[in-house]
Design an enzyme around this catalytic site. Structure first.
Site, PDB file in Angstrom:
ATOM      1  CB  THR A 290       1.535   0.679   4.133  1.00 24.58           C
ATOM      2  OG1 THR A 290       0.873  -0.109   5.195  1.00 24.58           O
ATOM      3  CG2 THR A 290       1.606  -0.105   2.887  1.00 24.58           C
TER       4      THR A 290
ATOM      5  CB  THR B  37       3.432 -12.541  12.893  1.00 24.34           C
ATOM      6  OG1 THR B  37       2.565 -12.274  11.900  1.00 24.34           O
ATOM      7  CG2 THR B  37       2.871 -13.038  14.250  1.00 24.34           C
ATOM      8  N   GLY B  38       5.173 -10.422  11.028  1.00 28.92           N
ATOM      9  CA  GLY B  38       6.114 -10.316   9.928  1.00 28.92           C
ATOM     10  C   GLY B  38       7.420  -9.984  10.289  1.00 28.92           C
TER      11      GLY B  38
ATOM     12  CG  HIS C 201       8.905  10.716  -0.556  1.00 31.91           C
ATOM     13  ND1 HIS C 201       9.139  11.525   0.605  1.00 31.91           N
ATOM     14  CD2 HIS C 201       9.705   9.600  -0.090  1.00 31.91           C
ATOM     15  CE1 HIS C 201       9.710  10.902   1.329  1.00 31.91           C
ATOM     16  NE2 HIS C 201      10.054   9.681   1.075  1.00 31.91           N
TER      17      HIS C 201
ATOM     18  CD  GLU D 261      10.334  14.841   1.004  1.00 27.16           C
ATOM     19  OE1 GLU D 261       9.451  14.398  -0.136  1.00 27.16           O
ATOM     20  OE2 GLU D 261      10.407  13.956   1.684  1.00 27.16           O
TER      21      GLU D 261
END
Lengths: 299, 375
Positions: A95, A15-16, A247, A210
């Site tokens: 996340t 719902t965000g 990162h 990377e």
């Protein structure tokens, strides 16, 4: 970790703002989003998807087997562990910036429950023409098209660029596996490489790596055993040593995890390492760089 | 984030019940003299979050107040690593019988906390590991089965610690608890000393806080020592932007760490020199206006590449930010765009209509043009 249209997806944090935006995109693309989770909105619908109070309830009522997390760092651990306890077998953790000790606790729980975590800090998974889970522009036709190249990427933005270059060269993708930018990942470059090696539609693999960590070196050991061609691009050749470049995973200290070490390991395993993203496509298609690049200055 | 020795001892070790020597923080040579007058012969220790303080001359003994004043005056104001010494710790001298090493750290490869102990303390643990790997005991902890999972006594078996054994096991257990309680990336005691009076105390301590956990360690964060930054990097940090100045002339504004590093690599590939790293990935993609301001404020920038490849970061939102900031900043240098991915149609149309600039179809062409313009 290669998703199919039959995968039933539960969206945590549906719902965000971001949860809503990307759930709509996933649904429009054909992903089976079967449930969302939000205790305050249980019983209702959002993006025309039923909302449940807990992941456990969502699993019981919908048979969802994949969960994707649009959950902020402070509550990510709790949400992830609940999902694993509910029996979720694939957990896609978008996340970023989850405290390291919470990430370790999530991996420990995953080992106990037999859950495959993709991420944290992944941009998600795309199976072009079938479905996507996460925050990748699967729906942008210049970027993704169905085909036979498997792509593994730590970065969402750079993974997008590489798929764009492949598509431009006429090379579609069998699967995009975003493994994530966290220093401690549930799915490593090597894990993803093995999955694509065993995936029949995949005929060649591109590793988008990377600087930082030793995942590319570990993957090189596996690449050596493969029959399918493997090409790679490693970002960070021009990054100053000793600096964290965003990162958390991308930090260069000494020789370990540096550009040269990765390039050496991959090349020794027979992997073609490209100097620029555009060259990956050329390497795989066996063509020389497009004349257009060279002519750019005189056109 | 790093913490200096005194902060680590007083905020992390002492509250966990790990013995530390008596000591006092001093900002002037006079204060150091008074401190030695009160506690007796002491070590004067530079308080900076850098390694090799001893080798740099930042740790010296002082037996009398006069000596303390002289020594402290020399140490205060010196530079160690990237840090200037502004405070010294005046700490009672220790009569050392044995030096051990103890640490708990996040082992990113094993994805578990790792407890380390060695009977060879007081020196660089990497050197001990290289010369005598058997001198180091290692114990991983499974976070799914703690607490009580780690048997610190059996970890020490066979090391012949004698009467230090019980204290060391107790300290290891407290060190692990403190590592967990304080979201440490590294919590290290070197040396952990057994004194002539048989007590075991932490003579030095290194504490690195996991930056991602700073939000739940608010009571100690303000005592940390952030890495030194340039004024522009500081301004970036205040806006929540990771900006790193590099010695070049092609400014970089891209989204995501991977794409930004790649943009820098390709600039270098075409013979140019990138001027900065700047990440507006994650939620920061909405801050493209502040980001443009930063990149343009970097002296020496002769051209700018704006390279957006939207996944989560929507290129239409980023382009809107750039266009908005553009009216105010009015860039005097040539700017080159490459825009692809989520929201690309709207973003390209916006840049075309409002800035009158045609984004390049190929990223490498845009970068090559920016490199040429900077030469």
């Amino acid at each position: 970790m290669i998703m199919r249209r039959s995968s039933k997806v539960i969206v945590l944090g549906i719902t965000g703002r971001q949860g809503t935006f990307w759930t709509e995109k996933m649904l429009a693309y054909g992903t089976q989003v079967v449930a969302g989770v939000n205790p305050k909105r249980a019983g209702g619908r959002h993006c025309d998807v039923p909302i449940f109070a807990s992941t456990a309830q969502a699993v019981r009522d919908t048979g969802g087997d994949v969960a994707v997390m649009f959950i902020p760092p402070a509550t990510a651990r709790e949400a992830a562990v609940s999902a694993m306890e509910a029996g979720i077998k694939h957990l896609v953790v978008l996340t970023e910036h989850i405290p390291a000790q919470d990430v370790m606790a999530m991996h420990a729980a995953a080992a106990r429950h037999g859950t495959r975590i993709v991420g944290p800090n992944t941009a998600g998974l795309v199976t072009p023409g079938e479905c996507f889970i996460g925050i990748m522009p699967a729906f942008v036709p210049s970027v993704f098209k169905p085909g036979h190249v498997g792509v593994i990427s730590r970065s969402g933005s750079l993974g997008t660029l590489v798929c764009l270059e492949l598509t431009r060269s006429g090379l579609g993708q069998s699967a995009f596996i975003g493994i994530g930018g966290d220093p401690m990942l549930g799915t490593t470059t090597r894990d993803a490489l093995a999955a694509l090696d065993h995936d029949p539609p995949t005929e060649a693999v591109v590793i988008v790596g990377e600087i930082g960590g030793t995942m590319e070196e570990d993957a090189a050991d596996y690449a050596r055993t493969m029959r399918k061609p493997v090409a790679a691009f490693i970002a960070g050749a021009a990054s100053p040593p000793g600096k964290k470049m965003g990162h958390a995973g991308a930090i260069v200290t000494g020789n370990r995890g540096g550009y040269a070490s990765k390039r050496r390991a991959l090349e020794a395993a027979g992997v073609i390492v490209a100097d620029t993203p555009a060259e990956i496509a050329h390497a795989l298609s066996g063509r020389n760089p497009r004349p257009r690049l060279h002519a750019a200055g005189v056109s | 984030m790093n913490f200096d020795e005194h902060a680590a001892k007083s905020l992390v070790l002492a509250p966990a019940g790990i013995p530390v020597p008596r000591g006092q923080i001093c900002r002037t040579a006079k204060e150091a003299a008074q401190a030695v007058g009160a506690i007796g012969p002491a070590a004067i220790k530079a308080q900076v979050a850098a390694g090799k303080r001893g080798k740099a001359g930042g740790i010296k003994p002082a037996d009398t107040p006069e000596e303390a004043e002289r020594v402290a005056a020399a140490i205060l104001g010196m530079s160690i690593g990237e840090y200037k010494v502004e405070r010294v710790l005046v700490e009672e001298q220790a009569n050392i019988a044995h030096e051990f090493y103890a640490a708990v750290l996040t082992d990113t490869e094993a994805r578990k906390p790792l407890v380390l102990f060695s009977t060879q303390g007081g020196m660089d643990i990497e050197k001990v590991a290289a010369a005598n790997p058997n001198a180091i005991r290692r114990q991983h902890v499974d976070l799914d089965v703690e607490p009580g999972a780690v048997d610190f006594v059996s970890m020490l078996a066979g090391l012949q610690l004698g009467d230090a054994q019980a204290s060391v096991a107790d300290i290891l257990s407290r060190l692990y608890a403190a590592y967990r309680r304080r979201d440490a990336e590294l919590l290290e005691i070197n040396p952990l000393a057994q004194l002539a009076d048989r007590r075991v105390v932490a003579l030095d301590c290194k504490f690195v806080l996991d930056d991602a956990a700073a939000y739940r360690q608010e009571d100690i964060v303000r005592f940390g020592a952030p890495a030194p930054m340039t004024a522009l990097e500081q301004r970036g940090a205040e806006n929540g932007l990771k900006f790193i100045q590099v010695d070049g002339n092609v400014g970089v504004l891209a989204n995501g760490a991977g794409l930004t590093m790649t943009t820098m690599d390709v600039i270098r590939h075409f013979g140019g020199r990138p001027a900065n790293f700047l990440e507006i990935g994650g939620e920061a993609y909405t801050k493209s206006a502040a980001a443009l301001d930063l990149v343009l404020s970097n002296p020496g920038v002769k051209s700018l590449i704006i390279n957006f490849c939207g996944a989560f970061a929507r290129t239409d939102v980023m382009a809107e930010g750039v266009v908005k900031a553009w009216q105010e900043l009015k860039p005097a240098i040539p700017v080159f765009f490459s825009i692809h991915g989520t929201g690309e149609d709207e973003a390209i149309a916006l840049v075309r209509a409002r800035l009158g600039i045609e984004p390049y179809d190929l990223m490498e062409d845009a970068i090559q043009a920016a490199v040429r313009a900077a030469q």
